[in-house]
Design a protein around this motif. Sequence first.
Motif: not given
Length: 254
Positions: A150, A183-184, A186, A197, A212, A214
């Motif tokens: 992200a 998505l990493t 994040y 995103y 996702v 985080q």
Amino acid sequence: MGKIIALANQKGGVGKTTTTINLAASLATLEKKVLVVDADPQANASSGLGVDIKQADCTIYECLIDRADVRQALHDTDIDTLKVISSHINLVGAEIEMLNLKNRERIMKEVLAPLKEEFDYIFIDCSPSLGLITVNALTAADSVIIPVQAEYFALEGISKLLNTIKIIKSKLNPGLEIEGFLLTMYDSRLRQANQIYDEVKRHFQELVFKTVIQRNVKLSEAPSYGLPTILYDADSTGAKNHMALARELIAKNQ
């Protein structure tokens, strides 16, 4: 029959190995039989799951180049239903050694074929390149998870990977699907992370995982103890995110 999933993105540092280790461990704790194939010469997935790579006599390298028995390459982990085929630094030169081999793009597919019946999920952790080993992984795989960081340059290079997937689909593996974009790293406090995103979601719609991953300190600490985050700190955000991802993957594949 198990499902082979490659984790690929030629951009380094996007969380491929972290995702491989922790998604595999989460699925294993949900009583799935899981195998991690470490196809990255850095062997971080192997060491992150507690495999002593210096002690490993048989690795993915021997399986690909010498056609060693793949069952000799299986290593146990701290979770009963999770096994690893470790990597080796020799894998760096394997691409050159494979150039003259017959059906060189399909060697990994042949190596893993006997194990498909024994595992529910086989994850291949690819190196950050689009070389012959990654081509082998994508040819062997049923689908591919693409971790996307992200951050600002996240979408850079994805078109290259999608193009590679398209070529492999047309020439080597017509059944290859995109399992999803993940998505990493994040951080919901950052406006930029939310913009990325939204952009990934706009581009790839239902192909984006709802979960996702985080940013989380425990995710980066755990591998130094040779443990997946769920065994290192089950209450951490990182462990919970990957457990949610595991459940989403299972639901998707029912």
